[in-house]
Design a protein around this motif. Structure first.
Motif, PDB file in Angstrom:
ATOM      1  N   ALA A 192     -32.820 -34.695  -8.082  1.00 22.70           N
ATOM      2  CA  ALA A 192     -33.120 -33.539  -7.226  1.00 22.70           C
ATOM      3  C   ALA A 192     -31.846 -32.949  -6.641  1.00 22.70           C
ATOM      4  CB  ALA A 192     -34.079 -33.963  -6.116  1.00 22.70           C
ATOM      5  N   TYR A 193     -30.963 -33.814  -6.133  1.00 15.63           N
ATOM      6  CA  TYR A 193     -29.683 -33.333  -5.608  1.00 15.63           C
ATOM      7  C   TYR A 193     -28.875 -32.624  -6.693  1.00 15.63           C
ATOM      8  CZ  TYR A 193     -29.440 -35.637  -0.974  1.00 15.63           C
ATOM      9  OH  TYR A 193     -29.619 -35.994   0.330  1.00 15.63           O
ATOM     10  N   ALA A 194     -28.839 -33.219  -7.891  1.00 11.28           N
ATOM     11  CA  ALA A 194     -27.998 -32.702  -8.970  1.00 11.28           C
ATOM     12  C   ALA A 194     -28.380 -31.281  -9.372  1.00 11.28           C
ATOM     13  CB  ALA A 194     -28.076 -33.624 -10.187  1.00 11.28           C
ATOM     14  N   CYS A 195     -29.643 -30.922  -9.188  1.00 12.15           N
ATOM     15  CA  CYS A 195     -30.069 -29.555  -9.521  1.00 12.15           C
ATOM     16  C   CYS A 195     -29.305 -28.511  -8.700  1.00 12.15           C
ATOM     17  CB  CYS A 195     -31.568 -29.397  -9.287  1.00 12.15           C
ATOM     18  SG  CYS A 195     -32.586 -30.315 -10.472  1.00 12.15           S
ATOM     19  N   GLY A 196     -28.754 -28.929  -7.565  1.00 11.81           N
ATOM     20  CA  GLY A 196     -28.008 -27.989  -6.734  1.00 11.81           C
ATOM     21  C   GLY A 196     -26.508 -28.105  -6.860  1.00 11.81           C
ATOM     22  N   GLY A 202     -38.261 -35.166  -1.571  1.00 14.30           N
ATOM     23  CA  GLY A 202     -38.428 -33.804  -1.090  1.00 14.30           C
ATOM     24  C   GLY A 202     -37.247 -33.334  -0.258  1.00 14.30           C
ATOM     25  N   LEU A 203     -36.600 -34.278   0.460  1.00 21.49           N
ATOM     26  CA  LEU A 203     -35.428 -33.912   1.257  1.00 21.49           C
ATOM     27  C   LEU A 203     -34.283 -33.469   0.354  1.00 21.49           C
ATOM     28  CD1 LEU A 203     -35.456 -36.826   3.872  1.00 21.49           C
ATOM     29  CD2 LEU A 203     -36.461 -34.549   4.081  1.00 21.49           C
ATOM     30  N   VAL A 205     -37.403 -25.601   6.752  1.00 19.21           N
ATOM     31  CA  VAL A 205     -38.782 -25.313   6.328  1.00 19.21           C
ATOM     32  C   VAL A 205     -39.113 -26.092   5.052  1.00 19.21           C
ATOM     33  CG1 VAL A 205     -40.349 -23.518   5.504  1.00 19.21           C
ATOM     34  CG2 VAL A 205     -38.799 -23.042   7.411  1.00 19.21           C
ATOM     35  N   PHE A 206     -38.179 -26.049   4.086  1.00 22.07           N
ATOM     36  CA  PHE A 206     -38.392 -26.796   2.839  1.00 22.07           C
ATOM     37  C   PHE A 206     -38.510 -28.299   3.119  1.00 22.07           C
ATOM     38  CE2 PHE A 206     -35.714 -23.272   0.699  1.00 22.07           C
ATOM     39  CZ  PHE A 206     -36.846 -22.484   0.548  1.00 22.07           C
ATOM     40  N   ASN A 207     -37.683 -28.803   4.045  1.00 23.16           N
ATOM     41  CA  ASN A 207     -37.742 -30.229   4.394  1.00 23.16           C
ATOM     42  C   ASN A 207     -39.134 -30.623   4.856  1.00 23.16           C
ATOM     43  OD1 ASN A 207     -35.270 -31.426   3.871  1.00 23.16           O
ATOM     44  ND2 ASN A 207     -34.359 -30.812   5.793  1.00 23.16           N
TER      45      ASN A 207
END
Length: 523
Positions: free
Chosen positions: A369-373, A422-423, A409-411
């Motif tokens: 998930a982190y890597a996508c950013g 999700g974080l 909000v996303f968090n």
């Protein structure tokens, strides 16, 4: 200029590589010592708060405000070998900043229980209600007293590094973090095993590491004639200008840091291990981000500041374009590699001692998930200096606040749906928003925009990385095979996949038309 930027970029990347490799060794040692349990959660928590303030005050907002102003003073000193005006500015900055940071550090040490309750609210509630996890709050309060003085040391390390960078001495500041990693590794191996609470030994390693980093840089400052006697200079013109630039920059830099602390706040309510899984996945993300993104940003901020002082808009835009192309050339395959090879990387680096297969599977989800950013994080590091070099710190703040609110909000939404993963998803998505707004602002002001040639360059990179991903999936062993391998076999296999994937990416990029001239600086 092209050769100097490339040479400086290579120096920073090489020094950063050494530091990041040692950082991974440090994390391997910590994972072996504590795994992803309660003690690890508390150590990462206690280390995160002073690091938050370090990035906020020292390496972040301060550097972005200080470097352009110091560049102006150095321009005034061109005919003066004594660098009188630059030395006077540095003396006043050291005295003023040092006084303020000393006060903040003392307050942090004394008020550590308040900080632990504020950012680890879940643990504090457990402590109030007498639950077992309440012990985390007590331990966090104690460890913060040891780790918080790191802020004092690292503030002066960042100041020294900024001065040396403006003098094109990039290697010193890039190599300095090595000493922090060595200190923590030494504490983990030589001190922690002899303590009832091993995490206390790691906290002592952080304290010692900060002191050694500062002592390492002082001789280089003296060599350049910039080791000066501090003065209190709140109303010194240069300090006033830095203050005016720094206050809005604080909000801009604080965006990502507040997001990280908000992640920690929410994670304190989630299952034990959440903070550690997020930490280990973030550490792997930081490797390419520091090696490529931060290294390029470190080089181009002084260069952009000089272009602005010299009133060279075309060269300013060319330098930004060079930075964007460089981070995309390296960042796109790094992002794909982290996603595809998430589990094998975590296994090779951390799966030993207290860190088992369940931890690998849990951490791999947040890593992907982190890597996508990752590419967006890198692009932000290049686009933001386009504002700071022109002494515009307000615009990035406005965009940063939008990204921060979006992240919160996303968090709230994603943590409810996907727990700790999700974080990480929220952080990656907010980075996309921040990068998009920064680019849109530069485009609208006529400062920088992606040329048709650069868009073509990006499309070639995407095609090359798609071939790389396909090749990796074809030859990569299944998870069960990875688990059954010895550490040596895992390491060799992973190394082969990384080298093979990188080679396939480069060959494909050359075949589709990417050339060295595409990444040459055209200033």
């Amino acid at each position: 200029m092209s050769k100097r930027l490339l040479r400086s970029g290579l120096i920073v990347s090489t020094m950063t590589l050494v530091s990041r490799v040692l950082g991974l060794v440090r994390d391997v040692v910590i994972a072996n010592l504590m795994g992803a349990g309660a003690a690890a959660d508390v150590f990462f928590f206690a280390n995160k708060i002073p690091n938050f303030l370090r990035r906020l005050f020292a390496e972040g907002a301060f550097s972005q405000a200080f470097v352009p102003v110091l560049t102006e003073y150095q321009a005034l000193d061109k005919e003066d070998d004594t660098r009188a005006q630059s030395r006077e500015l540095v003396a006043n900055v050291v005295g003023t900043l040092g006084g303020l940071v000393t006060l903040v550090t003392l307050l942090g040490v004394v008020g550590s229980p308040v900080l632990a309750a504020l950012f680890g609210t879940g643990w504090f509630v457990d402590w109030l209600e007498g639950r077992p996890d309440g012990a985390k709050f007590e331990l966090a309060s104690l460890m913060l007293k040891i780790t918080f003085p790191y802020l004092w040391f690292i503030t002066f390390v960042a100041l020294s590094g900024a001065i040396l960078n403006t003098l094109n001495k990039f290697a010193v500041s890039s190599f300095t973090p090595v000493f922090l990693n060595i200190a923590i590794i030494a504490a983990a191996i030589g001190l922690s095993p002899h303590l009832a609470q091993p995490e206390i030994g790691l906290a002592i390693g952080v304290f010692v590491g900060g002191a050694v980093q500062l002592l390492f840089q002082l001789p280089f400052l003296a060599q350049e004639g910039m080791l000066v006697k501090p003065k209190w200079g709140w109303r010194h013109p240069g300090v006033v200008k830095i203050r005016q630039l720094m206050i809005p920059a604080l909000f801009g830099v604080s965006v990502s840091q507040i997001n990280l602390l908000f992640d920690t706040f929410i994670a304190s309510f989630l299952m034990t291990g959440s903070i550690s899984w997020l930490y280990y996945s973030d550490r792997l993300l930081e490797f390419p981000l520091g090696l490529f993104g931060i290294a390029i940003a470190t080089v181009i901020l002084p260069a952009l500041s000089k272009k602005h002082v010299d009133q060279s808009p075309q060269q300013f835009s060319a330098t930004m374009d060079w930075g964007v192309r460089m981070v995309l050339l390296l960042g796109i395959p790094a992002m794909a590699g982290l996603i595809v090879l998430a589990k094998p990387m975590l296994m090779v680096l951390f799966m030993r001692g207290e860190f088992g297969v369940p931890d690998v599977e849990a951490a791999s989800l947040s890593l992907m998930a982190y890597a996508c950013g990752l590419v967006n994080f890198m692009v932000i590091k290049v686009l933001a200096p386009g504002y700071y070099a022109r002494q515009d710190t307000k615009t990035p703040v406005k965009y940063g606040v939008i990204a921060m609110v979006s992240n919160m909000v996303f968090n709230a939404i994603f943590a409810y749906l996907f727990s700790y993963v999700g974080l990480a998803m929220a952080t990656a998505l907010s980075a996309l928003i921040n990068a998009g707004l920064l680019y849109q602002g530069l485009h609208r002001q006529g400062i920088y925009q992606l040329s048709r040639a650069t868009l073509g360059f990006i499309s070639k990179l995407v095609l090359a990385v798609s071939v790389m991903i396909g090749g990796l999936y074809l030859v990569m062993p299944a998870l069960s095979q990875w688990v059954s391998m010895s550490l040596l076999s895992r390491s060799v296999t992973l190394g082969g996949l990384i080298v093979g994937g990188g080679a396939l990416y480069l060959v494909t990029a050359l075949l589709v038309g990417v050339r060295l001239s595409d990444i040459r600086h055209r200033g």
